[in-house]
Design a protein around this motif. Structure first.
Motif, PDB file in Angstrom:
ATOM      1  N   PHE A  15      21.013  -9.597  -9.951  1.00 21.14           N
ATOM      2  CA  PHE A  15      20.976  -9.498  -8.497  1.00 21.14           C
ATOM      3  C   PHE A  15      21.355  -8.091  -8.060  1.00 21.14           C
ATOM      4  CE2 PHE A  15      24.973 -11.247 -10.080  1.00 21.14           C
ATOM      5  CZ  PHE A  15      25.884 -10.296  -9.654  1.00 21.14           C
ATOM      6  N   THR A  16      21.069  -7.803  -6.800  1.00 20.32           N
ATOM      7  CA  THR A  16      21.578  -6.607  -6.135  1.00 20.32           C
ATOM      8  C   THR A  16      22.584  -7.061  -5.089  1.00 20.32           C
ATOM      9  OG1 THR A  16      19.751  -6.686  -4.559  1.00 20.32           O
ATOM     10  CG2 THR A  16      19.457  -5.290  -6.503  1.00 20.32           C
ATOM     11  N   CYS A  17      23.342  -6.125  -4.580  1.00 21.43           N
ATOM     12  CA  CYS A  17      24.404  -6.461  -3.634  1.00 21.43           C
ATOM     13  C   CYS A  17      24.051  -5.933  -2.244  1.00 21.43           C
ATOM     14  CB  CYS A  17      25.736  -5.873  -4.091  1.00 21.43           C
ATOM     15  SG  CYS A  17      26.296  -6.506  -5.699  1.00 21.43           S
ATOM     16  N   GLU A  18      24.231  -6.780  -1.254  1.00 21.26           N
ATOM     17  CA  GLU A  18      24.008  -6.401   0.140  1.00 21.26           C
ATOM     18  C   GLU A  18      25.241  -6.759   0.953  1.00 21.26           C
ATOM     19  OE1 GLU A  18      20.532  -8.135   1.774  1.00 21.26           O
ATOM     20  OE2 GLU A  18      19.135  -6.935   0.579  1.00 21.26           O
ATOM     21  N   ILE A  19      25.694  -5.825   1.780  1.00 26.80           N
ATOM     22  CA  ILE A  19      26.886  -6.061   2.583  1.00 26.80           C
ATOM     23  C   ILE A  19      26.566  -7.048   3.699  1.00 26.80           C
ATOM     24  CG2 ILE A  19      26.474  -4.152   4.192  1.00 26.80           C
ATOM     25  CD1 ILE A  19      29.537  -3.671   4.092  1.00 26.80           C
ATOM     26  N   CYS A  20      27.503  -7.915   4.000  1.00 28.52           N
ATOM     27  CA  CYS A  20      27.336  -8.855   5.103  1.00 28.52           C
ATOM     28  C   CYS A  20      27.594  -8.125   6.420  1.00 28.52           C
ATOM     29  CB  CYS A  20      28.296 -10.035   4.955  1.00 28.52           C
ATOM     30  SG  CYS A  20      27.859 -11.157   3.606  1.00 28.52           S
ATOM     31  N   GLN A  21      26.654  -8.234   7.338  1.00 27.44           N
ATOM     32  CA  GLN A  21      26.761  -7.539   8.608  1.00 27.44           C
ATOM     33  C   GLN A  21      27.856  -8.154   9.473  1.00 27.44           C
ATOM     34  OE1 GLN A  21      24.944  -4.789   9.136  1.00 27.44           O
ATOM     35  NE2 GLN A  21      24.078  -5.074   7.089  1.00 27.44           N
ATOM     36  N   ASN A  22      28.242  -7.394  10.527  1.00 27.69           N
ATOM     37  CA  ASN A  22      29.258  -7.919  11.435  1.00 27.69           C
ATOM     38  C   ASN A  22      28.737  -9.201  12.081  1.00 27.69           C
ATOM     39  OD1 ASN A  22      27.991  -7.283  14.209  1.00 27.69           O
ATOM     40  ND2 ASN A  22      27.974  -5.273  13.238  1.00 27.69           N
ATOM     41  N   GLY A  23      29.661 -10.101  12.317  1.00 29.32           N
ATOM     42  CA  GLY A  23      29.294 -11.420  12.825  1.00 29.32           C
ATOM     43  C   GLY A  23      29.013 -12.421  11.735  1.00 29.32           C
ATOM     44  N   THR A  24      29.077 -11.985  10.460  1.00 26.88           N
ATOM     45  CA  THR A  24      28.881 -12.883   9.328  1.00 26.88           C
ATOM     46  C   THR A  24      29.993 -12.646   8.308  1.00 26.88           C
ATOM     47  OG1 THR A  24      27.475 -11.334   8.093  1.00 26.88           O
ATOM     48  CG2 THR A  24      26.387 -12.825   9.646  1.00 26.88           C
ATOM     49  N   PHE A  25      30.118 -13.567   7.363  1.00 28.46           N
ATOM     50  CA  PHE A  25      31.105 -13.418   6.295  1.00 28.46           C
ATOM     51  C   PHE A  25      30.567 -14.073   5.034  1.00 28.46           C
ATOM     52  CE2 PHE A  25      31.934 -17.606   7.883  1.00 28.46           C
ATOM     53  CZ  PHE A  25      32.422 -18.320   6.809  1.00 28.46           C
ATOM     54  N   ILE A  26      31.199 -13.762   3.913  1.00 28.84           N
ATOM     55  CA  ILE A  26      30.776 -14.292   2.618  1.00 28.84           C
ATOM     56  C   ILE A  26      31.921 -15.083   2.004  1.00 28.84           C
ATOM     57  CG2 ILE A  26      31.450 -12.166   1.425  1.00 28.84           C
ATOM     58  CD1 ILE A  26      28.410 -14.279   0.471  1.00 28.84           C
ATOM     59  N   ASN A  27      31.621 -16.262   1.498  1.00 28.65           N
ATOM     60  CA  ASN A  27      32.587 -17.086   0.779  1.00 28.65           C
ATOM     61  C   ASN A  27      32.021 -17.308  -0.615  1.00 28.65           C
ATOM     62  OD1 ASN A  27      34.345 -18.966  -0.273  1.00 28.65           O
ATOM     63  ND2 ASN A  27      34.433 -20.221   1.574  1.00 28.65           N
ATOM     64  N   ILE A  28      32.446 -16.479  -1.567  1.00 33.70           N
ATOM     65  CA  ILE A  28      31.832 -16.495  -2.897  1.00 33.70           C
ATOM     66  C   ILE A  28      32.119 -17.770  -3.652  1.00 33.70           C
ATOM     67  CG2 ILE A  28      31.824 -13.986  -3.072  1.00 33.70           C
ATOM     68  CD1 ILE A  28      34.293 -14.185  -4.831  1.00 33.70           C
ATOM     69  N   THR A  29      33.181 -18.491  -3.288  1.00 35.67           N
ATOM     70  CA  THR A  29      33.483 -19.734  -3.996  1.00 35.67           C
ATOM     71  C   THR A  29      32.504 -20.837  -3.616  1.00 35.67           C
ATOM     72  OG1 THR A  29      35.052 -20.382  -2.283  1.00 35.67           O
ATOM     73  CG2 THR A  29      35.908 -19.150  -4.163  1.00 35.67           C
ATOM     74  N   GLU A  30      31.927 -20.766  -2.427  1.00 33.55           N
ATOM     75  CA  GLU A  30      30.982 -21.788  -1.991  1.00 33.55           C
ATOM     76  C   GLU A  30      29.539 -21.349  -2.176  1.00 33.55           C
ATOM     77  OE1 GLU A  30      31.806 -23.054   1.954  1.00 33.55           O
ATOM     78  OE2 GLU A  30      33.762 -23.892   1.462  1.00 33.55           O
ATOM     79  N   ASP A  31      29.222 -20.136  -1.759  1.00 27.88           N
ATOM     80  CA  ASP A  31      27.844 -19.650  -1.879  1.00 27.88           C
ATOM     81  C   ASP A  31      27.851 -18.126  -1.874  1.00 27.88           C
ATOM     82  OD1 ASP A  31      25.174 -19.150  -1.899  1.00 27.88           O
ATOM     83  OD2 ASP A  31      24.719 -20.101   0.012  1.00 27.88           O
TER      84      ASP A  31
END
Length: 821
Positions: free
Chosen positions: A498-514
Motif C-alpha cells: 500500500f501507499t500512505c495518504e494523510i487523513c484530511q481535516n474533518g476526518t480521522f483514522i482508527n487503525i485498530t478498526e479499519d
C-alpha cells in the motif's frame, strides 16, 4: 504383471497370492514381532524412499535406502511401551499384548504391510470377520502414508492412532475416517501457532513452502484460510517435490523481498530445501520450521547453516521416558536385529549391527511421548473393554476392534502428569509445543512454548534468540507502516502492499478498526490533518451579556427613547410649519415603525431558536417597508408641490382627493405582509449550525432560504430606489426647505450601511457576524432618525423664528419667482 492404470488392483492381484503363502506364526526373536493375547500393529518409516508414481506393483527392500534414526528410536519406544504394559500388574493384568511392526519406508509401497495386518489366514475379505486379536494400529508416520492405508482399517473400525506426521485436517472428518485418532496436534493447531508467531514478531509478508503431498497441501490451505482476516499476506507459495527447481524459488522470493519463509514439509524434503539454500547463498532469512523437521540434527549441524539466517521452529517437547534407555541397551545386547536367519515378512528386516545403543538413545527425541501415549491409550481402552479390575480381566468375552474404539474415544487417564483424552474428531485435547531456535553452537535452544488448548497461550523470550540482524528482530513487510494519521491505500492484490495518504481535516483514522478508511467526524466534532480521533467543536453564539450585544441593545433602547421624545415634541408642535412640512401625522407613523423595526435587534443575541430566527428579520422587513413607503410618498409630494402641481394640476387634485399618500402606504404594507407570509410559509428561517468556515467550532446562526425571502427584499429595495429617485429630483428645492435632501442623505446612509455589511459578510463568517447584522439594522433606523427628524427638532427648539408661516411662505414665493424667470 504390469497394470499402469489400476495400480491398486495390481497390488491386490499380486499380494493375494503372496500373502496366502505367508505363515501367521511370529518369530519371538524378531524386533518386528511379538506374540500376545491381543495384537497391535505398528507402521514406522525406519527407512525412507521418495519414489515417483508407481507404474507397476513391486516389493521394496527398505534396508537398501536411507535410515531415519529418529523413527527407529520411536520404533523401539513402541516395543518398550508394550513390554512395560505386559510387566504391569495394574494395567491389563494377566493379559499380554503382542505386536506386528513394519518398516513403511515408502508412501506408495505400504500395501504389503497393511495387507499382512488385516489378512485372515493369508486371505483378505473386506466383508468378513476382522483379523483375530488385532485391536489397533499405531502409525502411520506421514499423511500420505496414512491416506493410502487408513481406508483399509476404517472398513472394520480398527482403531488407528497416529503419533507423528499424519496431522492433515482431512483425518478429523469422521465420515471418512471413523476409527482414526492421533496423539499429536492437527495441522490446524500448528498453523494457528505459526500465525500467532508471525503476529508476535509483526511479520506480515511471508512465503509458504510445503511438501507437495496431503500433509503440506492441507497446511497451505489452512494457512491461506486463517490469514484472510489478518494483516498477514502470502507473498509466495510453492509445493516441493523431487522435481522442484529450488534456485528459481529463491530468486522469486528475493525478488519479492520476502524475509520470512515458512516450511511445512517432511524432514527429508527440508534437508534438500535448506541444502539448496546454502548452495545458492541464500542469506538473511527467517525460517519457520514445522514440527516435522525442526529438530533435525543433521540440518542444524550442517556446514553453512548459519549463513541462511535465523531458524525458528515448533516441536513436541522432549519427554524423558524412564527405563527406555535401559531397554535399548538390553535390546542391543540381545542383538535381535542381527538374526539374519529368522523368518520374516516383507518390510520386517533391518540389520542394525552398525548402530550402538547410544546412537538410538541420542537420536531426535521428538514425538517420543505421542508414541508412548498412543500405545497406552489403546491399552487403557482394551483394559476397559475387558472390564479389568482387582487383578483380573474378563477373558471369556470376545473383543472386537469397534469395542476398543468406543472405549478409546472415551479415554481419560494420566500419563506423566498429562491427562490423555480426545475430542469428538479424535484429536488430542491436551498438549503444547515448544518454540525452538537453532543457535550458533549447532544446538537446539528452547525459547518459548505454545499451549494448543484454552487459553492458547504463546510465550517467546525474544532476547534469547540470536537474530542474524545484529540482535534486532528482522522485519518482513511489503510496505512500511504508515505514520500516525495516515490511511493505507492498497496497491495490487495484497493488502500488505500500500501507499500512505494523510487523513484530511474533518476526518480521522482508527487503525485498530479499519486502517484503509478515513472516517468523517460528526457535525459536532472536528479534527486536524492526520488525526486519530475527533475533538468536540466549541459552540459559539453571541450571548446577551456580550459587550457588543449590550452596547447595541442600549443603543436600541436609546432609539426607542429618542423616538418617543421626538413624537412628544412633534405632538406639541403638530400645527407648526416644520412638523407639517415633515409629514404631519405621517411622522408619527414613521416613528412608530422605526420603533417596531428595532425589535429585530434583540433577537440576534442568545442561542437561536425557531421563533428568534423568524423575529430577527420579520419586524425589520415588515415595518421598515412602511417607513420607506412614507418617505416615497413624502418625496413624491415635495416634487409634486414644487414641480408637478403647476404642470399637472389634475394629477395633484386626484392625489389630494383620494388621499393617495395613505393608499400607497397601505398597499405597500399589504404587499410586504403577503410576500413575507408566503415566503415564511414555504421555508421559514430556522436555527443553523455553521461548521463549514470554522473546523474547530460551531457557530450558531439562522438559516435563511434566499428563494423564500428574495421577493420581500426585492420589494424593499424597489421602494428604496423609487424613494431615492423622487428625493433626488428635489435636490434643487429652497435651501432651507431640505426634506428632499435629508431623505436623499438618509437613503445614501442606508445603502452604504448594507453595502458595508455585505462586504464584511463575504470576508468574515465568525460569531460576531450576528452582532454586525444587528448593528446594520440599527444604523438603518438611526439614519432616518438622526438625519430627518433630529434637524427638525433642533429648528423647533433652537430656531423658532424659522418655524413660522411667514418664513415658509417667503421661501416658497422666492423659489416660485426663480422658476418663473
Amino acid at each position: 504383471l504390469i497394470i499402469y492404470d489400476t495400480p491398486i488392483l495390481a497390488f491386490l492381484c499380486l499380494l493375494g497370492s503372496v500373502l496366502n503363502a505367508v505363515p501367521r506364526n511370529t518369530v519371538p526373536s524378531s524386533e518386528f514381532q511379538l506374540d500376545g493375547d491381543y495384537l497391535l500393529g505398528g507402521l514406522f518409516n525406519i527407512h525412507h524412499i521418495s519414489s515417483p508414481r508407481l507404474h507397476r506393483p513391486e516389493a521394496i527392500n527398505c534396508t537398501s535406502h536411507s535410515l531415519i534414526l529418529s523413527s527407529y528410536r520411536r520404533f523401539q519406544l513402541m516395543r518398550f511401551a508394550v513390554e512395560e504394559i505386559n510387566n504391569s500388574t495394574s494395567l491389563l493384568p494377566n493379559v499380554s499384548l503382542g505386536y506386528v511392526l513394519f518398516d513403511q519406508c515408502s508412501d506408495g509401497h505400504s500395501f504389503p504391510s497393511m495387507f499382512n495386518l488385516i489378512s485372515v489366514d493369508g486371505l483378505i475379505d473386506p466383508w468378513g470377520e476382522p483379523p483375530k486379536n488385532l485391536i489397533g494400529v499405531i502409525g502411520s508416520s506421514t499423511s500420505p502414508k496414512t491416506v493410502s492405508v487408513a481406508p483399509l482399517l476404517m472398513m472394520d473400525l480398527i482403531p488407528m492412532v497416529t503419533f507423528f506426521g499424519a496431522s492433515s485436517s482431512v483425518f478429523s472428518e469422521k465420515k471418512n475416517y471413523p476409527s482414526f485418532l492421533r496423539t499429536l496436534p492437527a495441522n490446524k493447531d500448528v498453523v494457528e501457532m505459526f500465525i500467532r508467531i508471525l503476529k508476535h514478531f509483526q511479520w506480515h509478508w511471508v512465503a509458504f513452502l510445503y511438501g507437495d503431498d496431503s500433509y503440506g497441501s492441507d497446511a497451505r490451505e489452512l494457512f491461506i484460510r486463517k490469514i484472510q482476516d489478518t494483516d498477514i499476506c502470502l507473498a509466495y507459495t510453492k509445493g516441493l517435490d523431487h522435481q522442484t527447481d529450488y534456485p528459481r524459488i529463491f530468486r522469486q522470493i528475493n525478488t519479492l523481498r520476502v524475509h520470512v519463509i515458512i516450511v511445512f514439509a517432511t524432514e527429508w524434503t527440508a534437508e534438500v530445501l535448506v541444502g539448496s539454500a546454502i548452495q545458492q547463498n541464500v542469506t538473511n532469512k527467517v525460517w519457520l520450521a514445522s514440527d516435522a523437521w525442526s529438530l533435525n540434527r543433521k540440518l542444524h549441524q550442517t556446514k553453512g547453516i548459519r549463513n541462511v539466517g535465523t531458524v525458528l521452529g515448533a516441536a513436541a517437547p522432549a519427554v524423558t521416558i524412564p527405563g527406555f534407555s535401559d531397554f535399548v541397551h538390553s535390546a542391543k545386547a540381545a542383538a535381535l536385529c542381527e538374526n539374519a536367519e529368522q523368518e520374516t515378512f516383507c518390510n520386517q528386516v533391518f540389520n542394525c549391527s552398525g548402530l550402538s545403543a547410544a546412537d538410538v538413545t541420542d537420536a531426535d527425541p521428538s514425538f517420543s511421548f505421542p508414541v508412548y501415549a498412543a500405545v497406552y491409550a489403546i491399552a487403557h481402552a482394551l483394559h476397559n473393554t475387558l472390564q479389568c479390575g482387582a487383578g483380573r480381566c474378563n477373558d471369556k468375552m470376545t473383543v472386537n476392534p469397534h469395542m476398543v474404539l468406543a472405549e478409546l474415544k472415551k479415554s481419560n487417564f494420566t500419563l506423566f502428569n498429562q491427562t490423555i483424552h480426545f475430542d469428538e474428531n479424535g484429536d488430542p485435547n491436551y498438549g503444547l509445543y515448544i518454540i525452538i531456535f537453532w543457535n550458533h553452537n549447532g544446538d537446539v535452544q528452547e525459547v518459548g512454548y505454545y499451549e494448543f488448548y484454552p487459553p492458547f497461550h504463546l510465550v517467546i523470550n525474544s532476547t534469547e534468540i540470536q537474530w542474524h540482524t545484529n540482535g534486532k528482530v528482522p522485519t518482513s513487510v511489503c510496505s512500511q507502516e504508515c505514520p500516525v494519521g495516515y490511511k493505507k491505500k492498497p496497491e495490487g492484490i495484497h493488502r500488505c502492499c500500500f501507499t500512505c495518504e494523510i487523513c484530511q481535516n474533518g476526518t480521522f483514522i482508527n487503525i485498530t478498526e479499519d486502517p484503509y478508511t478515513c472516517v468523517s467526524c460528526t457535525d459536532a466534532e472536528w479534527s486536524a490533518d492526520g488525526s486519530t480521533s475527533c475533538s468536540l467543536r466549541v459552540v459559539e453564539f453571541v450571548p446577551f451579556t456580550d459587550a457588543g450585544a449590550v452596547v447595541i441593545m442600549v443603543a436600541a433602547w436609546t432609539l426607542v427613547g429618542l423616538n418617543l421624545a421626538v413624537s412628544v415634541l412633534f405632538a406639541i408642535n403638530v400645527n407648526t410649519p416644520v412638523v407639517r412640512s415633515a409629514g404631519g401625522p405621517m411622522c408619527f407613523l414613521i416613528l412608530i415603525c422605526l420603533t417596531l423595526s428595532s425589535l429585530s435587534v434583540y433577537f440576534y443575541f442568545g442561542q437561536p431558536t425557531a421563533i428568534s430566527c423568524v423575529l430577527r428579520f420579520l419586524p425589520f422587513l415588515l415595518f421598515y417597508i412602511v417607513c420607506l413607503a412614507c418617505f416615497v410618498v413624502r418625496s413624491f409630494q415635495i416634487v409634486c408641490i414644487f414641480k408637478i402641481a403647476a404642470k399637472l394640476p389634475n394629477l395633484y387634485s386626484w392625489w389630494m382627493k383620494y388621499h393617495g399618500q395613505w393608499l400607497v402606504i397601505t398597499v405597500s404594507f399589504a404587499i410586504q405582509a403577503l410576500l413575507l407570509l408566503i415566503g415564511y410559509s414555504y421555508d421559514p428561517p430556522k436555527p443553523f449550525n455553521e461548521t463549514f468556515w470554522h473546523r474547530d467550532k460551531i457557530v450558531l446562526g439562522c438559516d435563511i432560504n434566499l428563494k423564500a425571502t428574495s421577493t420581500s427584499v426585492i420589494f424593499l429595495l424597489s421602494l428604496c430606489f423609487l424613494c431615492f429617485i423622487f428625493s433626488y429630483m428635489g435636490k434643487d428645492l429652497p435651501k432651507n426647505y431640505n426634506e428632499a435632501k435629508s431623505i436623499t442623505f438618509c437613503l445614501l446612509l442606508f445603502i452604504l450601511t448594507w453595502i458595508a455589511f455585505a462586504t464584511v459578510y463575504l470576508l468574515y463568517n465568525g460569531t460576531y457576524i450576528q452582532t454586525l447584522n444587528a448593528l446594520a439594522i440599527l444604523c438603518s433606523l438611526y439614519s432616518f432618525l438622526m438625519w430627518y427628524f433630529i434637524p427638525k427638532c433642533l429648528i423647533i427648539i433652537f430656531q423658532p423664528q424659522r418655524n413660522t408661516q411667514q418664513y415658509f411662505q417667503g421661501l416658497i414665493q422666492s423659489y416660485t419667482k426663480t422658476i418663473s424667470h
